[in-house]
Design an enzyme around this catalytic site. Sequence first.
Site, PDB file in Angstrom:
ATOM      1  N   GLY B 201       0.798  -1.212   0.000  1.00  0.00           N
ATOM      2  CA  GLY B 201       0.000   0.000   0.000  1.00  0.00           C
ATOM      3  C   GLY B 201       0.829   1.260   0.000  1.00  0.00           C
ATOM      4  N   LEU B 227      -4.087  -5.657  -4.513  1.00  0.00           N
ATOM      5  CA  LEU B 227      -3.024  -4.653  -4.449  1.00  0.00           C
ATOM      6  C   LEU B 227      -1.730  -5.199  -3.844  1.00  0.00           C
ATOM      7  CD1 LEU B 227      -2.264  -1.686  -4.922  1.00  0.00           C
ATOM      8  CD2 LEU B 227      -3.010  -1.231  -2.577  1.00  0.00           C
ATOM      9  N   ASP B 228      -0.650  -5.094  -4.603  1.00  0.00           N
ATOM     10  CA  ASP B 228       0.691  -5.492  -4.138  1.00  0.00           C
ATOM     11  C   ASP B 228       0.758  -6.951  -3.696  1.00  0.00           C
ATOM     12  OD1 ASP B 228       1.496  -2.890  -4.618  1.00  0.00           O
ATOM     13  OD2 ASP B 228       1.046  -2.234  -2.591  1.00  0.00           O
ATOM     14  N   ALA B 229      -0.120  -7.770  -4.235  1.00  0.00           N
ATOM     15  CA  ALA B 229      -0.161  -9.172  -3.793  1.00  0.00           C
ATOM     16  C   ALA B 229       0.046 -10.147  -4.942  1.00  0.00           C
ATOM     17  CB  ALA B 229      -1.481  -9.455  -3.091  1.00  0.00           C
TER      18      ALA B 229
END
Lengths: 283, 283, 283, 283
Positions: B201, B227-229
């Site tokens: 994040g 997100l960002d995963a």
Amino acid sequence: MERVYRLTISCPDRVGIVARVGQFFSGHGGWIVEANHYSDPVSNRFFMRHCIRAESLPFGLAELKSRFAEIAAEFDMDWHINDSDQPKQVILMASKDSHCLVDLLHRWHSKELHCDIPCVISNHDTLRSLVEWHGIPFFHVPMDKDNKGEHFRRVNAIVEEHKADTVVLARYMQILPPELCQKYHGQVINIHHSFLPSFAGARPYHQAAERGVKLIGATCHYVTQDLDAGPIIDQDVIRISHNDRVEDMVRLGKDVEKMVLARGVRSHLEDRVLLHGNKTIVF
Amino acid sequence: MERVYRLTISCPDRVGIVARVGQFFSGHGGWIVEANHYSDPVSNRFFMRHCIRAESLPFGLAELKSRFAEIAAEFDMDWHINDSDQPKQVILMASKDSHCLVDLLHRWHSKELHCDIPCVISNHDTLRSLVEWHGIPFFHVPMDKDNKGEHFRRVNAIVEEHKADTVVLARYMQILPPELCQKYHGQVINIHHSFLPSFAGARPYHQAAERGVKLIGATCHYVTQDLDAGPIIDQDVIRISHNDRVEDMVRLGKDVEKMVLARGVRSHLEDRVLLHGNKTIVF
Amino acid sequence: MERVYRLTISCPDRVGIVARVGQFFSGHGGWIVEANHYSDPVSNRFFMRHCIRAESLPFGLAELKSRFAEIAAEFDMDWHINDSDQPKQVILMASKDSHCLVDLLHRWHSKELHCDIPCVISNHDTLRSLVEWHGIPFFHVPMDKDNKGEHFRRVNAIVEEHKADTVVLARYMQILPPELCQKYHGQVINIHHSFLPSFAGARPYHQAAERGVKLIGATCHYVTQDLDAGPIIDQDVIRISHNDRVEDMVRLGKDVEKMVLARGVRSHLEDRVLLHGNKTIVF
Amino acid sequence: MERVYRLTISCPDRVGIVARVGQFFSGHGGWIVEANHYSDPVSNRFFMRHCIRAESLPFGLAELKSRFAEIAAEFDMDWHINDSDQPKQVILMASKDSHCLVDLLHRWHSKELHCDIPCVISNHDTLRSLVEWHGIPFFHVPMDKDNKGEHFRRVNAIVEEHKADTVVLARYMQILPPELCQKYHGQVINIHHSFLPSFAGARPYHQAAERGVKLIGATCHYVTQDLDAGPIIDQDVIRISHNDRVEDMVRLGKDVEKMVLARGVRSHLEDRVLLHGNKTIVF
């Protein structure tokens, strides 16, 4: 190693601290062999660590403390002075895994780590022979799942009895109760087998394998009531690849764990670690 | 660089895959210059990447694909064959920060990265001159907070128009809408400025400073709806100390970001990255 | 960045240096924001670097120097005081390879490196457009093998004309004549593409490939008359494997070269590097 | 660990090697669980390592070797097949320093290293108790400066008597005579406490301190008649600073030495290291 007094200071930042301290020592012929400073720009707090050659001063530790207390009061300092000739009393706690314990014992045995190890405590009897080979008493304090309180009462009694000032959890794998965390704040060092804050809690290598990370790590930190969330002393990582299964991570991670723990313990023993809220200054 | 065909395969593991593929190529005089295999013990899936010298085969890419299709069907393979002489079409997206963009453009300009860069897209006009110096078209597609949809419709149109097969978010700092993530699954590469899964994040360096970590990192990954995963391609870290303020972390982190992104993009361009659920095999 | 005076000192070690200096500054209200010390146990020489907030002092640089000169004389100090608001004048020299030059120019352009770059000098015209895009004059000074003297006379003239205090050899690939090495002692920084002292001289990556090392490196050092043997400022390495041919080493090494050079230059610009015979103290 | 046969091959490169070997195994139902290849573009030599699940083959090691010999002859292969269930016989040699020995013994004791250690040989009696605690015979073979020949005759006799196939010099600190180097070519592993080829020979940390390097390292290599010049298996480095005196380098270096030696030994035990002239392929 020559004998030194190690002074550590934390106080509100302002003009004149270094000068005042420097003047104090030079006024008595004190030879500073190591000096570190840090001014935190956010909290406006000042941190310092000095090593003064003991034989350069005309008085001993007690007198030094008594005289320094005046300056300390003037600048509202949190401060400590330790004598490098008075080794810390360090109790090691382990479970069944031996890699961190062997590493610390070997460093102590070969005189790389300057401390006393009055005893080792474990919730299993597995590592007794190893410990006793080093001439160190081994206490097997079993852990009864239904009565953890009893386990920790005995642990606490042993720590008190041996006048330990530091406890190192060398892969001890049990969660300390809050009252012990508070009582020994800044004195209990743990090694967690992940690069915190990633993968706190249980089975971090399994969590890492699940997420598909390309580096795994270990974190040495002071224990607080919040699990795996205390002030970090040191961390490191090692590269892995898709080829590494969980059992490879466990094996590779052991090397990182023991190196990071040993570095963290060494810094602690040399009074290089100053607490700053939930963070550390490591000089 | 000699011309090669790059074959990548993913299929259920069983006896005889390597032999069958090896036989196919050697039967046609195909010279294998690079070969990598991986058998995943958990999923029992087999992954392979071969580079075959193009001139050693008696036929071209189309014929190769057509003939290989039989084997692929027999072993239920997900497979691709790419010609190293047909560079990927890579669109770079950036915001105002130039470090990752400059780095990628320089690697392309100095022929270290083998790809075409049909254009650069940015939500700001800041980096236009830099991009145009390289002879690459620059599209400024402003981002209206109240109408992100319009922004992404234009982005999508530009990507389609330039027949891009890869999009690199070089610190683009905006979250792609789910439909684009799905449409370009495994084709959009992002650099996140933390050692994921820590500090996903916004403002990861501020999060890192808050937590007092002793290493900061960067993560190159494929973008997914979470997100960002998404699947991690590469990661790296750099050591920091209590001396480093957030602005120092930002500066030090830039070097890690651009190195990790460049490595990840290079692996992607050379067809070294195979997806395996939410993880990657990087040969 | 707040404005600071950067004081560096080297002198024979004895009791009272820190105190005397600290007293001097605190007596004038000087706020020390950074302080580093080092006592060399072999040479018994003391090294120090202080940053003092400029606005905390009641006088300017000239007055500060004049007043400090007394203490300096008393302790037989080699000393310098620089004003962080007076950037160093740094001339970059390059040949045809652009990676180090692009990296330094970008760090300067994005305000990461605080210095002026009055010009770039090269023995080839290749990088002119790149340099001029940054608004920096580019001097092409050709190198005639039969008349190297003429080349270096022109280089020297340009350096003098631009009042440069630092020259960075960003993969310049030519050996400076002894008279220039002496004249600009401690002011000329070179990046050598090996982990010195291994593989000094020509074609270090070929030497490394020949020897079969598993790590390659780069070394940033001050230039002296002895080829690749001057005081080392920084070094780093990167892992390679049997898979990496010489051309891969060249490519991988570029990243190490530019990072190490940038770090070394940054330390130099911030007056963090103190010479100690043929070694450096890097605070 | 499941039981596997480990096949290593080195032969002139040509089309069809992988196919032929693959066909051989798949024809017998052989399940390849690990496969590595390398084609050296300079020497045009091909290197390969395969692990085949033992129970997937319808015959044992002897039969496998006998059948494979045909293929080997056809392709002019240097080849070996080892059974993972037949551990190598590894003799450790040490002097007085314990760090490498303790590390290897602990890895063996905790079943991380799969080998037998029939005995430890030392030119001092210092480490006897440590070794014997592990249940391993300890031979003290004193070194008489005037009669080194006698020392090495006894060492050779012990090695022969215990049918050792590997000798690990864990900081043994003596130079093996040429005839032993030749006799056990590719079987004697040494750890040198520098980043070779820098600082070969005696007192490498002193040499490093003298030169003022910023990283120190260690190198694991096969012993040849040329001192510290044999094929390198693995290397690593650790960062130091001007603060680190020679004794600090010695301490910090120990950690690198033991890690690099353990990695090198592990690779050797798993038949991952193939000799290629004076270099190694490490799969």
